[in-house]
Motif scaffolding. Sequence first.
Motif: not given
Length: 199
Positions: A33-52
């Motif tokens: 589900i992480i990828k979906n939230y990144v695509n929706q601009d709700l999460l930002v992938r900072e590095s492998q396994g770490i999101y903001t």
Amino acid sequence: MDDKYLIIKSIAENSDGIVTTKQIEDAGLNRTIIKNYVNQDLLVRESQGIYTLSSTLVDEYKLLQMRSEKMVFSYGTALYLHGMSDRVPHLLDVTIPQGYNVSRIKKDHPEVRFHYVRHEWWEVGLAKIHTPMGAEVILYDKERCICDLINHKKNIDMQLYTQAIKEYFKSGADVREVLKYGKIFGVEEKIRTYIEVLS
């Protein structure tokens, strides 16, 4: 917003705006589900396994340290966090054990200066502090910082060195502790001189 995102948001808000894949999985959610939230601009992938959270201003010190539990803030960066230097660091100093692989972190973070130290010395003086933004990070205590400065004086900016040494010895040095560290790092006699002159 759906319930799953609200769970992730809650985890991040309790972790200085940062959430890891492991934390998401530990909450019983599927990592896909992480990828979906990144695509929706709700999460930002900072590095492998770490999101903001995209809506949150994130503490750079905390974010960097989450890349590796072996990175300890030291030298000018630790002095700044301790309030022993008024200079906001442009280069972030971290110390890691010799032989520890940080090639990926180096590539992603050119603003970080790495210092390598023997394994048995890496743990000496570990402490925790809150950054100006309130996140808790690991750094070396004041006594370890003083020993590192004295040990590597020729590589340290003179103004930074002088300010930190004066600040430490004039504002109530922990003499026993700094001498104990001084013995470990071979700078005990130099520390004794500073104690005599500045205390």
